[in-house]
Design an enzyme around this catalytic site. Structure first.
Site, mmCIF file in Angstrom:
data_model
loop_
_atom_site.group_PDB
_atom_site.id
_atom_site.type_symbol
_atom_site.label_atom_id
_atom_site.label_comp_id
_atom_site.label_asym_id
_atom_site.label_seq_id
_atom_site.Cartn_x
_atom_site.Cartn_y
_atom_site.Cartn_z
ATOM 1 N N ARG A 70 -5.485 19.920 48.703
ATOM 2 C CA ARG A 70 -5.087 18.914 49.681
ATOM 3 C C ARG A 70 -3.731 19.186 50.331
ATOM 4 N NH1 ARG A 70 -8.578 16.892 46.266
ATOM 5 N NH2 ARG A 70 -7.481 18.362 44.942
ATOM 6 N N THR A 71 -2.710 19.426 49.496
ATOM 7 C CA THR A 71 -1.347 19.526 50.031
ATOM 8 C C THR A 71 -1.214 20.755 50.926
ATOM 9 O OG1 THR A 71 -0.669 18.533 47.944
ATOM 10 C CG2 THR A 71 1.083 19.366 49.368
ATOM 11 N N LYS A 112 5.726 41.424 41.227
ATOM 12 C CA LYS A 112 6.437 42.654 40.821
ATOM 13 C C LYS A 112 7.793 42.325 40.202
ATOM 14 C CE LYS A 112 4.494 45.144 44.765
ATOM 15 N NZ LYS A 112 4.855 45.634 46.111
ATOM 16 N N ARG A 138 5.752 24.540 46.858
ATOM 17 C CA ARG A 138 5.250 23.963 45.601
ATOM 18 C C ARG A 138 5.569 24.942 44.489
ATOM 19 N NH1 ARG A 138 -0.535 21.262 44.262
ATOM 20 N NH2 ARG A 138 0.536 19.602 45.376
ATOM 21 N N HIS A 156 6.791 14.604 44.011
ATOM 22 C CA HIS A 156 5.783 15.015 44.998
ATOM 23 C C HIS A 156 5.910 13.982 46.132
ATOM 24 C CE1 HIS A 156 2.320 16.607 46.850
ATOM 25 N NE2 HIS A 156 1.438 16.520 45.883
HETATM 26 N N1 CP Z 1 -2.761 15.538 45.388
HETATM 27 C C1 CP Z 1 -2.455 16.854 45.403
HETATM 28 O O1 CP Z 1 -1.303 17.258 45.358
HETATM 29 O O2 CP Z 1 -3.558 17.670 45.467
HETATM 30 P P1 CP Z 1 -3.510 19.287 45.511
HETATM 31 O O3 CP Z 1 -2.970 19.735 44.168
HETATM 32 O O4 CP Z 1 -4.932 19.714 45.755
HETATM 33 O O5 CP Z 1 -2.586 19.677 46.617
#
Ligand code: CP
Length: 309
Positions: A53-54, A81, A103, A131
């Site tokens: 999603r993100t 590496k 992320r 998040h």
């Molecule tokens: N909700 C969320 O962060 O989903 P993903 O890990 O798929 O990005």
């Protein structure tokens, strides 16, 4: 703000401004699907941890705003590496990006990276820390479903201890003066959490009583590092959301889940698909709009900063 690293530094007014702009982007996404707001800017997405999603929504958001978007394939990068996170970031920084979306599995890694680069950094989830765009898209979903984002009773249920989604949501929903109820087995409830002004329950029937919103969380086994992992069957029986447990909430309570969802572990699959109760697909839609709004606002600040320099 130069970066979006977490909900913690945001004021209620910042949150409202972003959600108001995101509402406009929901309309754009349902119609023209394109603007030139980020034209001439370069956005790099660096995901050191899995995402559906993100990552997809940040990419779509950037493209709909006219940015040049690049997704770094971290599995194929020189991180493999032995290059460090900071060296990787400095290397990309030398290519003059404007927006870095990151992320990372370690809490604090995105903040550290933000100190080293001279562009805007958006935290797409760091370890158990924050998040922020998830909490913002949850807030937009709630505001649109309930018509307000204050004085609601909101239950967050499940693996709170390992959840950056829970942490960012607790901060955001607390800042907006909602009543937050956390429901989890004691092993998955972080110690000291009551300092955040939340109520704590280890029983779904009590915790869900008369709430407006039920937010379910995934059991994050990948973060349990050898600690106690509950049996999925037992967990579903006590903490999995089904229509019987949901009956303790208000009759018009909405059901949320940030995804990825484990059907039959934390939520009944039929309930997750029930469009009369579940807003899980709306959450995904709001995710694109919120990320567009976040990048738009940071780009405005970046342009102003550069113009003043
Ligand atoms: N909700 C969320 O962060 O989903 P993903 O890990 O798929 O990005």
């Amino acid at each position: 703000h130069r970066h979006l690293l977490g909900i913690e530094p945001l004021a209620p007014m910042d949150i409202t401004t972003l959600l108001d702009l995101a509402d406009d982007y929901v309309t754009l996404n349902r119609t023209a699907k394109h603007s030139e707001t980020l034209a001439g800017l370069t956005q790099i997405n660096m995901f050191f941890e899995n995402s559906t999603r993100t990552q997809a929504s940040f990419e779509i958001a950037g493209k709909r705003l006219g940015a040049d978007v690049m997704n770094m394939a971290m599995q194929a990068s020189s991180i493999k590496k032995g290059e460090t996170l900071i060296d990787t970031a400095m290397t990309l920084n030398a290519m003059h990006p404007d927006l870095l979306v990151v992320r990372h599995p370690q809490s604090g890694a995105v903040d550290l990276l933000a100190q080293k680069v001279n562009c805007a950094v958006l935290n797409a989830g760091d370890g158990r820390h924050e998040h922020p765009t998830q909490a913002l898209l949850d807030a937009l979903t709630i505001r649109r479903a309930k018509g307000r984002l204050h004085r609601l009773s909101i239950a967050i249920c499940g693996d709170i201890a390992h959840s950056r989604v829970a942490r960012s949501n607790i901060m955001l929903l607390g800042k907006m003066e909602n009543r937050i109820r956390l429901i989890a087995p004691p092993t998955l409830m972080p110690s000291g959490i009551k300092e955040f002004g939340v109520e704590v329950f280890d029983n779904m029937a009590e915790g869900l009583k008369d709430v407006d919103v039920v937010m379910m969380l995934r059991l994050q086994k990948e973060r349990m590092d050898g600690g106690f992992i509950p049996s999925e069957r037992e967990y579903y029986h006590r903490f999995g959301l089904d229509s019987e447990k949901l009956a303790h909430a208000k009759p018009d309570a909405i059901v949320m889940h940030p995804g990825p969802m484990n059907r039959g572990v934390e939520i009944d699959g039929t309930l997750a698909d029930d469009i009369n109760r579940s807003v899980i697909q709306e959450q995904v839609e709001m995710g694109v709009a919120v990320r567009m709004a976040a990048m738009d606002l940071l780009a405005q600040n970046l342009r102003a900063e550069r113009a003043a320099a």
